[in-house]
Design an enzyme around this catalytic site. Structure first.
Site, short mmCIF file in Angstrom:
data_model
loop_
_atom_site.label_atom_id
_atom_site.label_comp_id
_atom_site.label_asym_id
_atom_site.label_seq_id
_atom_site.Cartn_x
_atom_site.Cartn_y
_atom_site.Cartn_z
CE LYS A 204 -3.85 1.88 2.67
NZ LYS A 204 -4.86 1.60 3.69
CD GLU A 210 9.05 -6.16 7.28
OE1 GLU A 210 8.74 -5.06 6.77
OE2 GLU A 210 8.82 -6.44 8.48
N GLY A 264 -5.14 -2.42 4.93
CA GLY A 264 -4.28 -3.53 4.49
C GLY A 264 -4.93 -4.90 4.70
CE LYS A 509 5.60 -1.59 10.48
NZ LYS A 509 4.71 -0.84 9.59
O1 F6P Z 1 1.78 -4.79 9.88
C1 F6P Z 1 1.34 -3.51 9.65
C2 F6P Z 1 0.91 -3.26 8.23
O2 F6P Z 1 0.73 -1.88 8.07
C3 F6P Z 1 -0.34 -4.01 7.83
O3 F6P Z 1 -1.51 -3.46 8.23
C4 F6P Z 1 -0.18 -4.06 6.36
O4 F6P Z 1 -1.04 -5.03 5.88
C5 F6P Z 1 1.29 -4.39 6.23
O5 F6P Z 1 1.89 -3.68 7.28
C6 F6P Z 1 1.94 -4.07 4.91
O6 F6P Z 1 1.94 -2.70 4.56
P1 F6P Z 1 2.14 -2.24 3.06
O7 F6P Z 1 1.04 -2.82 2.24
O8 F6P Z 1 2.10 -0.75 3.07
O9 F6P Z 1 3.49 -2.75 2.58
#
Ligand code: F6P
Length: 543
Positions: A204, A210, A264, A509
């Site tokens: 998102k 990661e 998410g 984090k």
């Molecule tokens: O673990 C926290 C979080 O923000 C989730 O809600 C989300 O699904 C995930 O990290 C991944 O975030 P992104 O889609 O921005 O990489």
């Protein structure tokens, strides 16, 4: 606060009177019980009769929904109001499966045209890949999909593609990389061919460490094999952040957008589900949306007494807040649903693991329960011992498809017999006396009986719901997932928390970012003595 309301206090008093009621007696007293505590939606059937409830319990629980104005809160979500108060966002995963296209407005703008445009782009792209029109850099058909994402950008697509494996295009396969551990990349890259691989980066924010690190490693692997120009032919992105996507080298024509009103963990219905659609085809993806929409309509329009997500939510509150059962299990008796509990862990625990209410005060009652589970019958041979004879009581949801995709011999009958037997055994138990009688019948001596009878007894009175679907197809999967989403929503409303933010994931984090330079070089930070010595020890071991 909800625990100060009349409805809550009424439930507390009711609990004191009925906490010892035995379900098996309730069944004996009421031959209609199984018919009374059930909801039949055709494709999905809920039996909730094996719960520690009576008519008054349900009445008082329903009173709680009036106290918290649940009806109004549901309407607020469906009409695009900004119910995610801490982030000032609407919560519109329901718009993604709004099959009638009724306008839904956010800040005065109908969101449906943009949603439909992305679905139409997804459909064209999926068809082009699946029929070999969109090819890799060397002209080969792309037959391997690698989804790179984490949390909501991984768990939904991973769970759903596994669940719908029977609908995959026969010449395609897919992999998922989520963990930052280099082994996660290595495991996949060592098995695939760059010429036929399409990487789908799902993030998102497009800033998640990661996902970006994994995507960078895969990008290097691809460039080493096929050269820099190949990137645009082998990488596509699903994101809300076009600037970062194009910096990565992805043509924004191959970026699939989604919006801040889709959280998410509620996003597999959006372009985040691109890997699902690539594997099963957009028609099946749309069937999944239709199943979810059927559950949305049931949830929005049905009286709470017959409303499956509401009933499940209320039972969860009954156990968590009154009996003090702080965990629950989800046990699908379907191999292809084995990752459902893992998916639901994020959905439920990231949504409702909160301690501050929407009125900005710390809550004084317990909120989200711990969820765990796994596929039956496998888990019967691991943690079911504790469920039957342990000192904690853990309510369960059994999920059973009536028909298997693989009706081989008696496999499915044996599987279903086990599912039904577990629910019955947990409820009925076996008294010490019954255990003694059984031992006597099997020819044990008096001494042996007295030595063994307690070990062989089962307290029983352990609750479970049974959810039966006809067959695990895209439609019923959609219904099932939407059912749990709305259950989580209802519990959030009762506990007066915002189920749609996830600020609890931030602190760890942040701290990881400050520890990283210490592991990499000579930087030093201020830590407790345990963390400081662990940093020192690991650096020494890595030298
Ligand atoms: O673990 C926290 C979080 O923000 C989730 O809600 C989300 O699904 C995930 O990290 C991944 O975030 P992104 O889609 O921005 O990489």
């Amino acid at each position: 606060m909800i625990n100060k309301t009349y409805a809550w206090k009424r439930l507390a008093a009711h609990y004191r009177w009925h906490k010892k009621d035995e379900m098996k007696d309730l069944f004996l007293r009421d031959s209609e019980r199984a018919q009374k505590y059930k909801v039949d939606l055709g494709n999905l059937y809920l039996d909730y009769s094996k719960n520690r409830i009576n008519d008054k319990t349900m009445k008082y629980l329903i009173n709680l929904t009036k106290e918290v104005k649940l009806k109004e809160k549901i309407d607020a979500m469906f009409s695009g109001q900004k119910i995610n108060t801490t982030e000032n966002r609407a919560v519109l995963h329901i718009a993604l499966r709004n099959r009638t296209n009724t306008p839904i407005y956010v800040d005065g703008k109908d969101v449906m045209p943009e949603i439909n445009a992305v679905f139409s782009k997804m459909k064209h792209f999926c068809d082009d890949v699946r029929y070999g029109k969109f090819k890799g850099a060397t002209g080969k058909k792309l037959t391997t999909i690698v989804n790179i994402g984490i949390g909501g950008s991984d768990l939904g697509p991973f769970m759903a593609t596994t669940a719908l494996k029977e609908y995959w295009a026969k010449d395609m396969k897919c992999y998922f990389i989520s963990n930052i551990d280099g082994s996660a990349c290595e495991d996949v890259l060592s098995e695939i061919d760059p010429e036929t691989t399409l990487f789908v980066i799902v993030s998102k924010t497009f800033t998640t460490i990661e996902t970006l690190t994994n995507a960078g490693t895969c990008r290097k692997w691809l460039v080493d094999a096929l050269g820099e120009p190949a990137v645009s032919k082998h990488f596509v992105a699903v994101s809300t952040n076009a600037a970062e996507v194009s910096k990565f080298g992805i043509n924004t024509d191959n970026m699939f957008e989604f919006w801040n009103f889709v959280g998410g963990r509620y996003s597999m219905w959006s372009a985040v589900g691109l890997s699902i659609a690539l594997m099963v085809g957009m028609e099946n993806f749309e069937r999944m949306l239709a199943g979810a929409n059927a559950m949305d309509m049931h949830f929005k329009n049905t009286e709470f007494e017959y409303n499956i997500p509401v009933i499940l939510a209320l039972l969860g509150v009954w156990y968590n807040n009154f009996f003090g059962f702080k965990s629950y299990g989800v046990i699908p008796y379907d191999q292809d649903l084995r990752f459902l509990p893992k998916y639901l862990q994020q959905l439920d625990m990231e949504s409702n693991g909160k301690s501050v209410a929407v009125n900005n005060k710390f809550v004084k009652y317990s909120t989200g329960a711990v969820l765990f589970g796994g596929a039956g019958t496998d888990v019967q041979h691991s943690f079911f011992q504790l469920l039957h004879q342990g000192t904690s009581i853990i309510p369960l949801d059994f999920i059973i498809p009536a028909i298997s995709h693989n009706e081989i011999g008696f496999h499915h009958e044996i599987l279903v017999a086990n599912a039904l037997a577990q629910g019955e055994a947990l409820m009925c138990g076996k008294t010490v006396h019954e255990a003694a009688e059984e031992l006597a019948k099997s020819g044990k001596t008096k001494a042996e009986i007295s030595q063994l009878k307690r070990y062989k007894s089962f307290a029983g009175n352990r609750p479970s719901n049974t959810i039966v679907i006809k067959k695990l197809d895209p439609y019923s999967l959609g219904m099932l997932i939407a059912m749990y989403e709305h259950k989580v929503f209802v519990q959030g409303v009762i506990w007066n928390i915002n189920s749609f933010d996830q600020m609890g994931v931030e602190l760890g984090k942040q701290m990881a970012l400050s520890i990283l330079p210490e592991l990499q070089g000579n930087a030093s930070g201020i830590h407790d003595s345990s963390t400081a010595s662990l940093i020192k020890l690991i650096k020494k071991m890595r030298k």
